[in-house]
Enzyme design. Structure first.
Site, PDB file in Angstrom:
ATOM      1  N   ILE A   7     -12.717  -9.198 -40.138  1.00 56.65           N
ATOM      2  CA  ILE A   7     -12.890 -10.241 -41.150  1.00 56.65           C
ATOM      3  C   ILE A   7     -13.889  -9.750 -42.207  1.00 56.65           C
ATOM      4  CG2 ILE A   7     -13.311 -12.687 -41.594  1.00 56.65           C
ATOM      5  CD1 ILE A   7     -12.939 -13.223 -38.607  1.00 56.65           C
ATOM      6  N   PRO A   8     -13.460  -8.791 -43.048  1.00 60.75           N
ATOM      7  CA  PRO A   8     -14.352  -8.358 -44.131  1.00 60.75           C
ATOM      8  C   PRO A   8     -14.565  -9.511 -45.110  1.00 60.75           C
ATOM      9  CG  PRO A   8     -12.164  -7.431 -44.436  1.00 60.75           C
ATOM     10  CD  PRO A   8     -12.172  -8.111 -43.092  1.00 60.75           C
ATOM     11  N   HIS A   9     -15.773  -9.602 -45.655  1.00 55.60           N
ATOM     12  CA  HIS A   9     -16.070 -10.701 -46.559  1.00 55.60           C
ATOM     13  C   HIS A   9     -17.210 -10.336 -47.484  1.00 55.60           C
ATOM     14  CE1 HIS A   9     -18.369 -11.224 -42.818  1.00 55.60           C
ATOM     15  NE2 HIS A   9     -19.321 -11.718 -43.573  1.00 55.60           N
ATOM     16  N   GLY A  10     -17.293 -11.083 -48.567  1.00 52.19           N
ATOM     17  CA  GLY A  10     -18.369 -10.852 -49.509  1.00 52.19           C
ATOM     18  C   GLY A  10     -18.547 -12.015 -50.455  1.00 52.19           C
TER      19      GLY A  10
END
Length: 150
Positions: free
Chosen positions: A65-68
């Site tokens: 779950i990559p996020h930014g």
């Protein structure tokens, strides 16, 4: 929160053929730009990469779950990918990743929208039947239907 409202056909990738997490992240960001969630790909990519450097977003169960949070994001958005072949993500459980959710929220968001989205998805991912449904999707409509259950 209706997570299915944060995703659309431009941000759903079924059978995504990538060789690395970097290639996966870039492809998903391109989709988020096409969908209008991302207005500055470089700024958003930088935010995602900074997050990846603080610790893997490979959460286990073959899911990442990559996020930014970034000024390059115009509106909260979500992308989904089921990979054609698993890729190494330096996951917490040491297993490669087959399913990826990418979360983007504007830098100015003070409600911690990304954390709410992350928590909602994570709660469902512990259930094997939910993960199996995600592995079996055939269309973006399938993904939307599954996410409506969150």
């Amino acid at each position: 929160m209706d997570i299915s409202k944060l995703i659309n056909n431009e941000t759903v990738f079924i059978g995504l053929d990538v060789k690395s997490k970097e290639e996966c992240i870039n492809t998903m960001i391109n989709g988020m730009e096409k969908a209008g969630f991302v207005t500055d790909k470089a700024a958003y990519l930088e935010a995602v990469n900074i997050r990846e450097k603080t610790g893997s977003t490979g959460v286990g169960f073959e899911v990442a779950i990559p996020h930014g949070k970034s000024g390059g994001v115009a509106a909260p958005g979500l992308a989904f990918a089921r990979l054609s072949s698993p890729v190494d993500w330096n996951s917490l459980d040491g297993k490669p990743v087959s399913i990826v959710f990418m979360i983007g929220v504007p830098e100015k968001d003070t409600s911690n929208e990304h954390l709410k989205i992350l928590i909602a998805i994570s709660r469902k991912l512990v259930h094997e039947d939910f993960r199996k449904q995600l592995m079996d999707v055939k269309s973006s409509e399938d993904v939307l239907r599954i996410l409506e259950s969150i």
